[in-house]
Structures are given as structure tokens and as C-alpha cells.
Design a protein around this motif. Sequence first.
Motif, PDB file in Angstrom:
ATOM      1  N   GLN A   1      -0.044   3.604   6.775  1.00  0.00           N
ATOM      2  CA  GLN A   1       0.649   2.766   7.758  1.00  0.00           C
ATOM      3  C   GLN A   1       1.253   1.518   7.106  1.00  0.00           C
ATOM      4  OE1 GLN A   1       0.875   3.890  11.069  1.00  0.00           O
ATOM      5  NE2 GLN A   1       0.013   5.669  10.026  1.00  0.00           N
ATOM      6  N   GLY A   2       1.973   0.753   7.896  1.00  0.00           N
ATOM      7  CA  GLY A   2       2.582  -0.474   7.408  1.00  0.00           C
ATOM      8  C   GLY A   2       1.622  -1.638   7.413  1.00  0.00           C
ATOM      9  N   LEU A   3       2.147  -2.801   7.086  1.00  0.00           N
ATOM     10  CA  LEU A   3       1.360  -4.021   7.028  1.00  0.00           C
ATOM     11  C   LEU A   3       1.322  -4.667   8.406  1.00  0.00           C
ATOM     12  CD1 LEU A   3       2.967  -5.363   3.751  1.00  0.00           C
ATOM     13  CD2 LEU A   3       0.696  -4.318   3.972  1.00  0.00           C
ATOM     14  N   GLU A   4       0.120  -5.046   8.830  1.00  0.00           N
ATOM     15  CA  GLU A   4      -0.079  -5.645  10.152  1.00  0.00           C
ATOM     16  C   GLU A   4      -0.685  -7.036   9.982  1.00  0.00           C
ATOM     17  OE1 GLU A   4      -1.929  -4.440  14.472  1.00  0.00           O
ATOM     18  OE2 GLU A   4      -2.922  -3.638  12.697  1.00  0.00           O
TER      19      GLU A   4
ATOM     20  N   TYR B   1      -6.255  -7.544   3.586  1.00  0.00           N
ATOM     21  CA  TYR B   1      -5.765  -8.418   2.524  1.00  0.00           C
ATOM     22  C   TYR B   1      -5.739  -9.864   3.000  1.00  0.00           C
ATOM     23  CZ  TYR B   1      -3.622  -4.236   0.342  1.00  0.00           C
ATOM     24  OH  TYR B   1      -3.386  -3.014  -0.246  1.00  0.00           O
TER      25      TYR B   1
ATOM     26  N   TRP C   1      -0.931 -12.027  -2.945  1.00  0.00           N
ATOM     27  CA  TRP C   1      -1.936 -11.232  -2.221  1.00  0.00           C
ATOM     28  C   TRP C   1      -3.232 -11.086  -3.018  1.00  0.00           C
ATOM     29  CZ3 TRP C   1      -0.389  -8.471   2.384  1.00  0.00           C
ATOM     30  CH2 TRP C   1       0.960  -8.667   2.724  1.00  0.00           C
TER      31      TRP C   1
ATOM     32  N   GLN D   1      -6.583  -8.550  -3.798  1.00  0.00           N
ATOM     33  CA  GLN D   1      -6.571  -7.140  -4.214  1.00  0.00           C
ATOM     34  C   GLN D   1      -6.882  -6.181  -3.063  1.00  0.00           C
ATOM     35  OE1 GLN D   1      -9.250  -8.995  -4.523  1.00  0.00           O
ATOM     36  NE2 GLN D   1     -11.138  -7.788  -4.731  1.00  0.00           N
TER      37      GLN D   1
ATOM     38  N   TYR E   1       8.859  -6.919  -0.445  1.00  0.00           N
ATOM     39  CA  TYR E   1       7.698  -6.634  -1.279  1.00  0.00           C
ATOM     40  C   TYR E   1       7.742  -5.181  -1.733  1.00  0.00           C
ATOM     41  CZ  TYR E   1       5.956 -10.901   0.842  1.00  0.00           C
ATOM     42  OH  TYR E   1       5.820 -12.199   1.264  1.00  0.00           O
TER      43      TYR E   1
ATOM     44  N   GLN F   1       5.086  -2.165  -2.984  1.00  0.00           N
ATOM     45  CA  GLN F   1       3.675  -1.803  -2.993  1.00  0.00           C
ATOM     46  C   GLN F   1       3.500  -0.439  -3.636  1.00  0.00           C
ATOM     47  OE1 GLN F   1       1.726  -1.288   0.831  1.00  0.00           O
ATOM     48  NE2 GLN F   1      -0.240  -1.907  -0.037  1.00  0.00           N
TER      49      GLN F   1
ATOM     50  N   GLN G   1      -2.335  -0.372  -4.731  1.00  0.00           N
ATOM     51  CA  GLN G   1      -2.196  -1.779  -5.109  1.00  0.00           C
ATOM     52  C   GLN G   1      -1.786  -2.621  -3.908  1.00  0.00           C
ATOM     53  OE1 GLN G   1       0.371  -2.389  -8.492  1.00  0.00           O
ATOM     54  NE2 GLN G   1      -0.460  -0.629  -9.607  1.00  0.00           N
TER      55      GLN G   1
ATOM     56  N   PRO H   1       0.660  -5.439  -2.041  1.00  0.00           N
ATOM     57  CA  PRO H   1       2.101  -5.716  -2.157  1.00  0.00           C
ATOM     58  C   PRO H   1       2.372  -6.779  -3.228  1.00  0.00           C
ATOM     59  CG  PRO H   1       1.428  -5.661   0.146  1.00  0.00           C
ATOM     60  CD  PRO H   1       0.176  -5.654  -0.674  1.00  0.00           C
TER      61      PRO H   1
ATOM     62  N   HIS I   1       8.490  -3.171   1.670  1.00  0.00           N
ATOM     63  CA  HIS I   1       8.304  -3.825   2.968  1.00  0.00           C
ATOM     64  C   HIS I   1       9.190  -5.058   3.068  1.00  0.00           C
ATOM     65  CE1 HIS I   1       4.366  -1.691   3.414  1.00  0.00           C
ATOM     66  NE2 HIS I   1       4.226  -1.962   2.124  1.00  0.00           N
TER      67      HIS I   1
ATOM     68  N   PHE J   1       6.155  -7.972   9.699  1.00  0.00           N
ATOM     69  CA  PHE J   1       6.612  -7.058   8.670  1.00  0.00           C
ATOM     70  C   PHE J   1       7.374  -5.886   9.270  1.00  0.00           C
ATOM     71  CE2 PHE J   1       4.245  -8.760   5.096  1.00  0.00           C
ATOM     72  CZ  PHE J   1       3.171  -9.399   5.700  1.00  0.00           C
ATOM     73  N   GLY J   2       8.252  -5.304   8.472  1.00  0.00           N
ATOM     74  CA  GLY J   2       8.808  -4.006   8.821  1.00  0.00           C
ATOM     75  C   GLY J   2       7.754  -2.930   8.607  1.00  0.00           C
ATOM     76  N   GLN J   3       8.072  -1.714   9.023  1.00  0.00           N
ATOM     77  CA  GLN J   3       7.103  -0.620   8.967  1.00  0.00           C
ATOM     78  C   GLN J   3       6.968  -0.020   7.571  1.00  0.00           C
ATOM     79  OE1 GLN J   3      10.199  -0.275  10.008  1.00  0.00           O
ATOM     80  NE2 GLN J   3      10.914   1.838   9.811  1.00  0.00           N
TER      81      GLN J   3
ATOM     82  N   ARG K   1       9.254   4.369   2.183  1.00  0.00           N
ATOM     83  CA  ARG K   1       8.700   5.048   1.007  1.00  0.00           C
ATOM     84  C   ARG K   1       9.842   5.528   0.137  1.00  0.00           C
ATOM     85  NH1 ARG K   1       3.712   7.170   0.087  1.00  0.00           N
ATOM     86  NH2 ARG K   1       3.165   6.732   2.262  1.00  0.00           N
TER      87      ARG K   1
END
Lengths: 117, 114
Positions: free
Chosen positions: A43-46, A95, A107, A109, B42, B44, B48, B50, B93, B105-107, B110
Amino acid sequence: QVQLVQSGAEVKKPGASVKVSCKASGYTFTNYDVNWVRQATGQGLEWMGWMNPISTNTGYAERFQGRVTMTRNTSISTAYMELSSLRSDDTAVYYCATSVGSAGLTWGQGTVVTVSS
Amino acid sequence: DIVMTQSPDSLAVSLGERATINCKSSQSILYSSNNKNYLAWYQQKSGQPPKLLIYWASTRASGVPDRFSGSGSGTDFTLTISSLQAEDVAIYHCQQYYTTPRITFGQGTRLEIK
């Protein structure tokens, strides 16, 4: 250099709480907000929320209101994020991140939190 | 909240070719008083956290190769990799900080090798 080192992986049962730490170095911890962001697998970052280490002011994303608490210990330059009433869909990498020297984020780790019965 | 929408969700590009990723915000993130767009990109890589590539929509972060560039203003932004390298395989991202400290953030997009 700016570095954020987070605590290790956690496995929790549904309904429990988890507290993740984030130790800062390479900059003055109290000068910059700390954000917490999570990412479920694939999934994406939330964004979860932020904390100002000097004032202790916080702001939380609406969906985490009432379940998340962000604190800090300035004597050891460490921020904490506690999430309560854990559910299986809280399984994610958590994170911490801060913005020092530029408008973008640096960020930690990441800390894997697994919620499973 | 400002909603960030990236396109495409995934992308496959041949080595040495150009890769383009788009990011659209639900409202303008251009601050008129300083003429800056409050947008970051970013990269990612698998396993790891971002890594900051671009901030202020077009300023490369320290150490970022110049094949990475950011452009756009207002609500529409683009990340371009001019000549794709194998090490660029990652999820990318975008993030707005216009409403700092509340950020979004955007979704994610990839990027793979074709």
C-alpha cells in the motif's frame, strides 16, 4: 548527518497497544516536528500525525483520533508513537520522519508491527 | 484534506528510456507569497524507507542524480527520469506540504523495467 533510529519489530494481539520509539541524532531534536507515517504491505504511505518536540503540540489524522498518542523525551532526543486498540488492519511498517535542512522528509528505518491472534 | 492522485499506478520502461510519473493535487499547492509549490517526490526501494528526491517541486535533494527532474505548478506535477537505470526500479511517491504540519501522500507509482 541526520539520523532517525527506530525500535525493533513488534507482534501484538488484537486489542493490545504498541509503542514505537524514534531516536534522533545529527540535529537539534527540539527544533523540528516529528511525523509518523505507516505503510501496509503493498500500500501507499499514510500520514498518522505530527508532534512538536518543544511545545508538545500534536495533530492527528482523523482516522486515528482517540487511538494514537505521540510523545517525546527531550533528554534522550526520542519521540514515541503509541497506538491502542490494535486490529489486524493495523499490521504495517511504521515510520517516523522529520524535515531538517530542506522541505522534504528524512525517514527512520521503519518498525514492523504485526497484529495477530 | 488535499488529495494527491498519482498516475499511472504502475509503469514499465526500457533501460535508457524516459519514465514519466504524474501527480495531481485536489487544490493548488502553490503559495502565492513566495511562488513556491509545496510538493516533494520520494523514491522507495524494496524493503527500504522512502528517500527524498525532489522538494519545492523541482529542487533535487543532495546527491540525487541529475537524470531525475521535477516540474509542474499549481495542481499538476511530473517526475521525469530521463534515462532509466536498473537501480531506479522502485515505488515513487509524491507528497504535499502546503498544509504543513498536516501532510498527504499520493498512492504511489511502481516503476519496473520492461
